[in-house]
Design a protein around this motif. Structure first.
Motif, PDB file in Angstrom:
ATOM      1  N   SER A 142       1.115  -1.428  -0.076  1.00  0.00           N
ATOM      2  CA  SER A 142      -0.023   0.018   0.101  1.00  0.00           C
ATOM      3  C   SER A 142       1.185   0.833  -0.347  1.00  0.00           C
ATOM      4  O   SER A 142       0.571   2.184  -0.072  1.00  0.00           O
ATOM      5  CB  SER A 142      -0.701  -0.556   0.887  1.00  0.00           C
ATOM      6  N   GLY A 143       2.183   1.100  -0.126  1.00  0.00           N
ATOM      7  CA  GLY A 143       2.989   2.127   0.253  1.00  0.00           C
ATOM      8  C   GLY A 143       3.332   3.024  -1.021  1.00  0.00           C
ATOM      9  O   GLY A 143       3.720   2.252  -2.258  1.00  0.00           O
ATOM     10  N   ASP A 144       4.145   4.071  -0.661  1.00  0.00           N
ATOM     11  CA  ASP A 144       5.019   4.505  -1.690  1.00  0.00           C
ATOM     12  C   ASP A 144       5.700   4.379  -2.793  1.00  0.00           C
ATOM     13  O   ASP A 144       5.232   4.512  -4.078  1.00  0.00           O
ATOM     14  CB  ASP A 144       5.697   6.004  -0.819  1.00  0.00           C
ATOM     15  N   ALA A 185       0.031  -5.887   2.677  1.00  0.00           N
ATOM     16  CA  ALA A 185      -0.055  -5.380   3.216  1.00  0.00           C
ATOM     17  C   ALA A 185      -1.358  -5.756   4.980  1.00  0.00           C
ATOM     18  O   ALA A 185      -2.036  -5.688   4.763  1.00  0.00           O
ATOM     19  CB  ALA A 185      -0.086  -3.797   3.124  1.00  0.00           C
ATOM     20  N   SER A 187       8.909  -3.599   1.057  1.00  0.00           N
ATOM     21  CA  SER A 187       8.832  -2.231   1.169  1.00  0.00           C
ATOM     22  C   SER A 187       8.585  -1.479   1.571  1.00  0.00           C
ATOM     23  O   SER A 187       7.165  -0.828   1.794  1.00  0.00           O
ATOM     24  CB  SER A 187       7.981  -2.027  -0.381  1.00  0.00           C
ATOM     25  N   ILE A 215      10.155  -2.406  10.596  1.00  0.00           N
ATOM     26  CA  ILE A 215       9.681  -4.013  10.618  1.00  0.00           C
ATOM     27  C   ILE A 215      10.304  -4.753   9.767  1.00  0.00           C
ATOM     28  O   ILE A 215       9.935  -6.379   9.552  1.00  0.00           O
ATOM     29  CB  ILE A 215       7.691  -4.130   9.851  1.00  0.00           C
ATOM     30  N   PHE A 216      11.090  -4.499   9.465  1.00  0.00           N
ATOM     31  CA  PHE A 216      12.111  -5.732   8.543  1.00  0.00           C
ATOM     32  C   PHE A 216      12.857  -7.344   8.760  1.00  0.00           C
ATOM     33  O   PHE A 216      11.534  -8.254   8.675  1.00  0.00           O
ATOM     34  CB  PHE A 216      13.654  -5.117   7.955  1.00  0.00           C
ATOM     35  N   GLU A 235      14.895  -3.370   1.098  1.00  0.00           N
ATOM     36  CA  GLU A 235      15.390  -1.781   0.210  1.00  0.00           C
ATOM     37  C   GLU A 235      16.296  -0.905   1.386  1.00  0.00           C
ATOM     38  O   GLU A 235      16.092  -1.094   2.946  1.00  0.00           O
ATOM     39  CB  GLU A 235      13.701  -1.104   0.966  1.00  0.00           C
ATOM     40  N   LYS A 236      17.070   0.095   1.757  1.00  0.00           N
ATOM     41  CA  LYS A 236      17.030   0.907   1.966  1.00  0.00           C
ATOM     42  C   LYS A 236      16.441   1.830   3.262  1.00  0.00           C
ATOM     43  O   LYS A 236      15.033   1.571   2.812  1.00  0.00           O
ATOM     44  CB  LYS A 236      18.344   1.690   2.093  1.00  0.00           C
ATOM     45  N   TYR A 295      10.687   9.954   7.466  1.00  0.00           N
ATOM     46  CA  TYR A 295      12.003   9.354   7.683  1.00  0.00           C
ATOM     47  C   TYR A 295      13.195   9.676   7.503  1.00  0.00           C
ATOM     48  O   TYR A 295      13.850   9.559   8.075  1.00  0.00           O
ATOM     49  CB  TYR A 295      11.583   8.403   6.177  1.00  0.00           C
ATOM     50  N   TYR A 313      14.413  -0.627 -11.609  1.00  0.00           N
ATOM     51  CA  TYR A 313      13.359  -1.049 -10.083  1.00  0.00           C
ATOM     52  C   TYR A 313      13.503  -2.259 -11.828  1.00  0.00           C
ATOM     53  O   TYR A 313      13.439  -3.638 -11.037  1.00  0.00           O
ATOM     54  CB  TYR A 313      12.797  -0.728 -10.288  1.00  0.00           C
TER      55      TYR A 313
HETATM   56  N1  NDP Z   1       9.936   6.071  -0.833  1.00  0.00           N
HETATM   57  C1  NDP Z   1      10.802   6.110  -1.785  1.00  0.00           C
HETATM   58  O1  NDP Z   1      11.004   7.040  -2.544  1.00  0.00           O
HETATM   59  C2  NDP Z   1      11.626   5.295  -1.782  1.00  0.00           C
HETATM   60  C3  NDP Z   1      11.945   4.294  -0.607  1.00  0.00           C
HETATM   61  N2  NDP Z   1      12.706   3.956  -0.211  1.00  0.00           N
HETATM   62  C4  NDP Z   1      12.160   2.677   1.189  1.00  0.00           C
HETATM   63  O2  NDP Z   1      11.580   1.624   0.577  1.00  0.00           O
HETATM   64  C5  NDP Z   1      10.752   1.296   2.298  1.00  0.00           C
HETATM   65  C6  NDP Z   1       9.665   1.627   1.158  1.00  0.00           C
HETATM   66  O3  NDP Z   1       9.237   3.453   1.380  1.00  0.00           O
HETATM   67  P1  NDP Z   1       7.429   3.533   1.479  1.00  0.00           P
HETATM   68  O4  NDP Z   1       6.704   3.273   0.296  1.00  0.00           O
HETATM   69  O5  NDP Z   1       8.195   5.042   1.139  1.00  0.00           O
HETATM   70  O6  NDP Z   1       7.093   3.948   2.914  1.00  0.00           O
HETATM   71  P2  NDP Z   1       6.041   3.704   3.623  1.00  0.00           P
HETATM   72  O7  NDP Z   1       6.315   4.870   4.523  1.00  0.00           O
HETATM   73  O8  NDP Z   1       4.852   4.356   2.044  1.00  0.00           O
HETATM   74  O9  NDP Z   1       5.781   2.345   3.940  1.00  0.00           O
HETATM   75  C7  NDP Z   1       5.182   1.309   3.006  1.00  0.00           C
HETATM   76  C8  NDP Z   1       3.787   0.630   3.693  1.00  0.00           C
HETATM   77  O10 NDP Z   1       4.529  -0.295   4.688  1.00  0.00           O
HETATM   78  C9  NDP Z   1       3.840   0.192   5.800  1.00  0.00           C
HETATM   79  N3  NDP Z   1       3.660   0.911   6.875  1.00  0.00           N
HETATM   80  C10 NDP Z   1       4.291   1.809   6.716  1.00  0.00           C
HETATM   81  N4  NDP Z   1       4.868   3.088   8.503  1.00  0.00           N
HETATM   82  C11 NDP Z   1       4.794   1.781   8.929  1.00  0.00           C
HETATM   83  C12 NDP Z   1       4.659   1.603  10.459  1.00  0.00           C
HETATM   84  N5  NDP Z   1       5.178   2.421  11.489  1.00  0.00           N
HETATM   85  N6  NDP Z   1       4.945  -0.175  11.104  1.00  0.00           N
HETATM   86  C13 NDP Z   1       4.111  -0.923   9.934  1.00  0.00           C
HETATM   87  N7  NDP Z   1       4.094  -0.773   8.929  1.00  0.00           N
HETATM   88  C14 NDP Z   1       4.019   0.603   8.668  1.00  0.00           C
HETATM   89  C15 NDP Z   1       1.868   0.892   5.579  1.00  0.00           C
HETATM   90  O11 NDP Z   1       1.106  -0.234   5.056  1.00  0.00           O
HETATM   91  P3  NDP Z   1       0.106  -1.123   6.014  1.00  0.00           P
HETATM   92  O12 NDP Z   1      -0.009   0.046   6.517  1.00  0.00           O
HETATM   93  O13 NDP Z   1      -0.699  -0.825   4.248  1.00  0.00           O
HETATM   94  O14 NDP Z   1       0.553  -1.950   6.183  1.00  0.00           O
HETATM   95  C16 NDP Z   1       2.796   1.280   3.697  1.00  0.00           C
HETATM   96  O15 NDP Z   1       2.057   1.885   2.846  1.00  0.00           O
HETATM   97  C17 NDP Z   1      10.981   1.933   2.886  1.00  0.00           C
HETATM   98  O16 NDP Z   1      12.154   1.172   3.737  1.00  0.00           O
HETATM   99  C18 NDP Z   1      11.900   3.464   2.593  1.00  0.00           C
HETATM  100  O17 NDP Z   1      13.111   3.893   3.057  1.00  0.00           O
HETATM  101  C19 NDP Z   1      13.652   3.660  -0.738  1.00  0.00           C
HETATM  102  C20 NDP Z   1      14.029   4.283  -1.673  1.00  0.00           C
HETATM  103  C21 NDP Z   1      13.014   5.658  -2.143  1.00  0.00           C
END
Ligand code: NDP
Ligand SMILES: O=C1O[C@H](COP(=O)(O)O)[C@@H](O)[C@H](O)[C@H]1O
Length: 590
Positions: free
Chosen positions: A114-116, A145, A219, A224-225, A248-249, A327, A519
């Protein structure tokens, strides 16, 4: 020994899948169709076609034929890979399942769907691979997710970010539909083995009758890795094929936390199963760096302190941390860009010639060069943070205007640094890095400034600025990918005046094919078990060793960043730093 974050599971090394070492193709000896330049046949992407198998005698990297795979309930065997030699032996469970399941399938689970990042990069990259015929005939994609989505809702969400950007746009809509039909959603908690067991059940339904390989893409936020790795490896890894995890980093915040992350990951996975992604390594021009160096006689002989005055690695974004301030504030630009993306480029740029193109040979050379570097000194670093600015009637926010950033944050959004490699090739050559957000332009470049021509006969014909007469090689990673070389030539006519010109390989002029997103390349490599573009744990350790003392000092001494206006060229301190080493920063636009 400290426990692995909030995990409570046992520290058993049992893997219910073979390490990828047991089922992957060694790419120096056993080349993929892509590397051989052969056309892709959908059937052969993950597995290896019978034809190819015959031709190259494809074996797993532990020497067993591909039909021999490992599983949790199989025999236990010590695996003598190089990585294991470094980190101690790892128990690997090997199960002889017989040569029956010849058709393979791959299931890709995007955790944090669901994330970015998933929406912006991962699903579009998977679609592009599908569109171009790089995914096998049998594949399944799962989004995982906590959000409660139906399959249809996931498809709807993904479809908004898929584009038919590929040059051959035929049947794009139809292809999109076909792709979406292979995408499913499973809602679950990240630390719940029961939820991953449910996922496993769904995966098995899709995989039935085929040799199942599974790729998990983490992602998600880093805290939570390990929960996910524990659950995925113990409850949802492939019963008879390979299981790989893309991480991911950020890989920690410093040497200690990164070491801890590695230790925890290795409780559940072998190094061969871990694919630490640095998406800059998947960028076309970064991949091309080695080609440029090692397949052109004209460059490699010049590639040393004898001819190179300085090397600049520049990253610039013309927008702030909008949306990711939360972040970013715990990491800052040094961890976000320099310690990984720019340092990886530097390592590829400066490493010695590897023995072969095999992942281990390349990564060995990268580690060597990283270990030859001096840890960063505070005196050789300038930090900055953007402040609000009004221009043309528009107001741009300060970094600390972000509601998720503390008002008194000292986190740098800009940094410039001078790094040195203490080896015979690079002794004394400054490698200057500059990275910043909210600057005046967007781009990433490697600039190589060569030395002056000794006793230049044409000195007088250059006018006052002899500096400008030195050759410069620019590798423009993005945007408008290009490699260009600045040379001196005579202005046509009867006089003798010199000019500076550019020999330019501009990709968009030379090639009509669109450049794939980083990617795409990296996902495909992970599926194929090609590790060359992923970070090995000892590389990561070496990278953190360079930056950790500086990061600690910046934090302990509460060094205040120099403020620079949003949309500007960054702090002037960066120019003083360059001047200290007799360097003038190259301009991204020139
Ligand atoms: N976005 C970017 O451009 C980039 C991201 N990254 C890395 O990629 C990974 C994902 O990034 P991104 O998509 O931006 O992350 P998000 O913050 O969008 O998180 C991804 C998903 O993880 C779940 N989530 C978010 N916060 C929490 C929490 N505190 N506890 C449990 N679940 C959580 C949510 O899903 P739900 O609530 O549905 O479970 C969310 O949709 C990260 O490690 C980031 O550092 C690396 C390079 C670029
Ligand atoms: O890893 C990251 O990279 C992006 C920049 O990536 P690009 O491919 O768009 O150049 C950066 O914005 C982000 O802060 C960082 O985490």
């Amino acid at each position: 020994m400290a426990s692995c974050f909030n995990t409570t599971a046992s520290t058993s090394l049992a893997l219910s899948s073979p390490s990828s070492s047991s089922a992957s193709v060694k790419h120096d000896k056993y080349l993929s169709r892509r590397q051989l330049g052969l056309p892709q046949t959908q059937k052969t992407r993950f597995g290896v076609s019978a034809q190819l198998r015959k031709r190259f005698q494809v074996k797993s990297s532990n020497g067993y034929p591909l039909s021999v795979v490992s599983s949790q309930d199989g025999l236990t065997k010590k695996s003598p890979t190089k990585e294991h030699a470094q980190n101690g032996p790892v128990d690997e469970v090997v199960h002889f399942s017989g040569p029956t399941q010849t058709e393979t399938t791959v299931s890709i689970t995007v955790v944090g769907a669901s994330g970015d990042l998933a929406k912006k990069k991962i699903f579009p990259a998977l679609f592009a691979l599908f569109y171009e015929g790089f995914l096998s005939e049998h594949f399944t994609i799962f989004g995982y997710a906590r959000s409660k989505l139906t399959d249809e809702e996931l498809r709807e969400m993904i479809s908004r970010t898929l584009t038919c950007r590929i040059d051959n746009r035929e049947n794009c809509e139809a292809k999109m539909d076909q792709f979406l039909q292979r995408c499913f959603f499973h809602s679950g908690q990240y630390g719940s083995e029961a939820d991953f067991m449910e996922l496993d059940k769904k995966l098995r339904e899709k995989e039935v009758g085929r040799l199942p390989n599974r790729l998990f893409y983490l992602s998600i936020p880093p805290n939570i890795f390990i929960d996910v790795v524990r659950c995925a490896s113990q409850s949802a890894s492939s019963p008879s094929g390979w299981t790989r995890i893309i991480v991911e980093k950020p890989f920690g915040r410093d040497s200690e936390s990164s070491g801890e992350l590695t230790r925890c990951l290795k409780q559940y996975l072998t190094e061969d199963q871990i694919f630490r992604i640095d998406h800059y390594l998947g960028k076309e021009l970064v991949e091309n760096l080695s080609v440029l160096r090692f397949s052109n006689l004209v460059f490699e002989p010049l590639w040393s302190r004898q001819y190179i005055r300085n090397v600049q690695l520049i990253f610039s974004e013309d927008f702030g941390t909008e949306g990711r301030g939360g972040y970013f504030d715990s990491y800052g630009i040094i961890r976000d860009i320099m310690q990984n993306h720019l340092l990886q480029i530097l390592a590829l740029f400066a490493m010695e010639t590897p023995v072969s193109l095999d992942a281990e040979d390349i990564r060995n050379e990268k580690v060597k060069v990283l270990r030859s570097m001096r840890p960063l000194q505070l005196d050789d670093v300038v930090v900055g943070q953007y402040k609000g600015h009004t221009k043309g009637g528009r107001t741009y926010p300060a970094y600390t205007d972000d509601p998720t950033v503390p008002k008194n944050s000292l986190t740098p959004t800009f940094a410039a640094a001078a790094l040195f490699i203490d080896n015979a090739r690079w002794d004394g050559v400054p490698f200057l890095m500059k990275a910043g957000k909210a600057l005046h332009n967007k781009g990433a470049e490697i600039r190589v400034q060569f030395r002056h021509v000794p006793g230049n006969l044409y000195k007088r014909s250059f006018g006052t600025d002899l500096e400008k007469s030195t050759n410069e090689l620019v590798i423009r990673v993005q945007p408008d990918e290009a490699i260009y070389l600045k040379i001196n030539n005579k202005i046509p006519g009867l006089g003798m005046r010199l000019d500076r010109s550019t020999l330019n390989l501009l990709y968009s002029s030379k090639y009509t094919k669109e450049i794939p997103d980083a990617y795409e390349r990296l996902l495909l490599d992970a599926i194929e078990g090609e590790r060359r573009l992923f970070i090995r744990s000892d590389e990561l350790d070496a990278a953190w060793a360079l930056f950790t003392p500086l990061l600690k000092e910046l934090e302990q001494k509460k060094i205040a960043p120099e403020l620079y206006p949003y949309g500007s060229r960054g702090p002037v301190g960066a120019h003083y730093l360059a001047a200290k080493y007799n360097v003038r920063w190259g301009d991204l636009s020139s």
